[in-house]
Design an enzyme around this catalytic site. Structure first.
Site, short mmCIF file in Angstrom:
data_model
loop_
_atom_site.label_atom_id
_atom_site.label_comp_id
_atom_site.label_asym_id
_atom_site.label_seq_id
_atom_site.Cartn_x
_atom_site.Cartn_y
_atom_site.Cartn_z
CG HIS A 276 -0.36 0.65 2.63
ND1 HIS A 276 -0.23 -0.67 3.51
CD2 HIS A 276 0.17 1.19 2.68
CE1 HIS A 276 0.37 -0.10 4.65
NE2 HIS A 276 -0.02 1.32 4.65
CG ASP B 31 -0.28 -3.91 2.88
OD1 ASP B 31 -0.52 -3.58 1.15
OD2 ASP B 31 -0.97 -3.17 3.54
CB SER C 237 3.43 1.57 6.62
OG SER C 237 1.86 1.62 6.69
#
EC number: 3.4.21.-
Length: 429
Positions: free
Chosen positions: A165, A203, A281
C-alpha cells in the site's frame, strides 16, 4: 555488604557462594545467576557506586576492567565465577578453586537481563539498511503529493522489502506498479527505485534499486521463534522523520485478521506495542539481534500500543513465490469458512444439539456453486477437521492442481472423507 563479599571469596562451595552473594545484594544491588550442567555457576552482580569504591580495597587481584566505567551504567556489573571442577584452571587468588573475573555485559541480554545498549545495538545493526520511500501521486498528470513509507534492503542486489500500500495505487492498479519510487538511505544517498512485485492480499511488495557502491543489508530472522513478551524494535520514517526507532514487546504472535474486523482472506499478524505511525508502514520489526522478524503494516487509530506486522516467515514464503512465479499463487476450493473455537462450538451446539461434536475446526457455511469444493461434495454445515492430513488449512501452501483429502464432520456424528483439487485463486477475488 563488605563482610558478605569477603566470605564469598573464602567460600569453596558453589551453593554457599550463591547464598552469600544473594543476601549481600538483597538491599545493595541486583543479582543474576545461572547454573549449567558442567558444574559452572555464573553470577552477575550489579553493585552501587558507593560499594564499588570499597571493593577496590579487598585483597583480590583485580584487573583494571573489573571496576565498571561510570559512563556505561548507573551500576557497575561484576561477574563472579565459582568453578567446582577437576579441570586444571588457575584461580586468581585462593587455594580453594574460587576465582573472580570481570565481564562487560552491559550491552548484551544475559539471563533475561536487558543491558543498557541492547536496543541501541540492535538499532545500529538494522539502521543502515532501513530506507525512506517516497512515491509521487497524481491524477491525469496533475501532481497530488507523495505517499511516504519505509522499507528494508534485504540483499546486496538492492531488493527492498516494504508494504504494497506504500508503493501501489490501490485504486487504479491492481497487481503491481511500474512507477517511480524515490529511495533515501540512512547515509543520505538517494536512488530511483522500481516496484518489481506486489501482492495486495498480503500487502507485501518488493522495490529494486541499482547502486555502483555496496549497499547495507538486513538479515531476516524467524518469527516462529517469537513469544509474547519478547522485546522488539520498530524502525522507520514516521511522518517522514527518518531513522526513528521505537521499542516495545510482542503482545500476540498470531493475531487473526478476523479479530481486527478485517473481512476477506484469513491472515495472521504479530501484535506489538511499539509506536507505529503513518510512514512506518513497510519498515522492519526487529528482534534484539537486529534481525527482521516482521514488516510493520498498520496500527489501530482508536487506541495506543496496538501495532501490527506481517510475520517474516509468511513474508519469506511470499518472496519465494515472487522468485518462482512472479506472483503469489494461492489455492482456491470455493468455500466460505469460519474458524471454530470452544466458545463458538458451544454456542452452535446450544442452537442445534445435532451440531458435530468437535473442539476445533473450520465451519463451512457456504459452498460456491461450480467450485472445486462443490464438485468434491462439500455441503453447507460441514466442519473441516483435517485438511490433507493436517488439523488446519495452511493458506500459503502451493497446492494448486494437487489432489487432497479433506475430513469433515457432519450432523449425527457422520464423518466423511472428500477429495478436492484446488484451483488457482483469482487475485481480485
Amino acid at each position: 555488604m563488605m563482610n558478605f563479599l569477603r566470605r564469598a571469596v573464602s567460600s569453596s562451595k558453589r551453593s554457599e557462594l550463591i547464598r552469600i552473594i544473594s543476601v549481600a545484594t538483597a538491599t545493595s544491588g541486583i543479582l543474576y545467576a545461572s547454573t549449567n550442567p558442567d558444574a559452572r555457576t555464573r553470577v552477575s552482580l550489579a553493585i552501587p557506586e558507593s560499594v564499588r569504591e570499597s571493593l577496590s580495597l579487598l585483597p583480590w587481584q583485580i584487573s583494571p576492567g573489573l571496576i565498571h566505567r561510570p559512563e556505561q551504567s548507573l551500576f557497575g556489573n561484576f561477574v563472579f565465577s565459582s568453578r567446582v571442577s577437576p579441570k586444571s584452571e588457575a584461580p586468581i587468588n585462593d587455594e580453594k578453586g574460587v576465582s573472580v573475573e570481570a565481564s562487560d555485559s552491559s550491552s548484551k541480554p544475559s539471563n533475561g537481563y536487558l543491558g543498557r545498549d541492547t536496543i541501541a545495538n540492535a538499532a545500529a545493526r538494522i539502521g543502515p539498511a532501513v530506507v525512506n520511500l517516497s512515491v509521487p501521486q497524481g491524477f491525469h498528470g496533475i501532481s497530488m503529493g507523495k505517499s511516504i513509507g519505509s522499507g528494508t534492503i534485504i540483499d546486496a542486489d538492492g531488493t527492498i522489502l516494504t508494504c504494497a500500500h506504500v508503493v501501489v495505487d490501490f485504486q487504479n492498479i491492481r497487481h503491481s506498479s511500474k512507477g517511480r519510487v524515490d529511495v533515501t538511505l540512512q547515509d543520505g544517498r538517494t536512488f530511483e527505485g522500481v516496484v518489481v512485485n506486489a501482492d495486495l492480499q498480503s500487502d507485501i511488495a518488493l522495490v529494486k534499486i541499482k547502486s555502483k557502491t555496496p549497499l547495507p543489508t538486513a538479515k531476516l530472522g524467524f518469527s516462529s521463534k517469537l513469544r509474547p513478551g519478547d522485546w522488539v524494535i520498530a524502525v522507520g520514517c514516521p511522518l517522514s522523520l527518518q531513522n526513528t526507532v521505537t521499542a516495545g514487546i510482542v503482545s500476540c504472535v498470531d493475531r487473526k485478521s478476523s479479530d481486527l474486523g478485517l473481512g476477506g482472506k484469513h491472515r495472521e499478524y504479530l501484535q506489538t506495542d511499539c509506536s507505529i505511525n503513518a510512514g512506518n508502514s513497510g519498515g522492519p520489526l526487529v528482534n534484539l539481534d537486529g534481525e527482521v522478524i516482521g514488516v510493520n503494516i498498520m496500527k489501530v487509530l482508536a487506541a495506543d500500543g496496538l501495532g501490527f506486522s506481517v510475520p517474516i516467515d509468511s513474508v519469506s514464503k511470499i518472496i519465494e513465490h515472487f522468485k518462482k512465479s512472479g506472483r503469489v499463487i494461492r489455492p482456491w476450493i470455493g468455500l466460505k469458512m469460519v474458524e471454530l473455537n470452544n466458545l463458538i462450538v458451544a454456542q452452535l451446539k446450544e442452537r442445534d444439539p445435532m451440531f458435530p461434536d468437535v473442539e476445533r475446526g473450520v465451519l463451512v457455511p457456504t459452498v460456491i456453486p461450480g467450485s472445486p469444493a462443490d464438485r468434491a461434495g462439500f455441503k453447507p454445515g460441514d466442519v473441516v477437521v483435517r485438511f490433507d492430513g493436517k488439523p488446519v488449512i495452511e493458506i500459503m501452501d502451493d497446492r494448486v492442481g494437487k489432489r487432497m483429502q479433506v475430513v469433515v464432520e457432519r450432523s449425527n456424528k457422520e464423518r466423511v472423507t472428500l477429495e478436492v483439487i484446488p484451483e488457482e485463486a483469482n487475485p481480485d477475488m
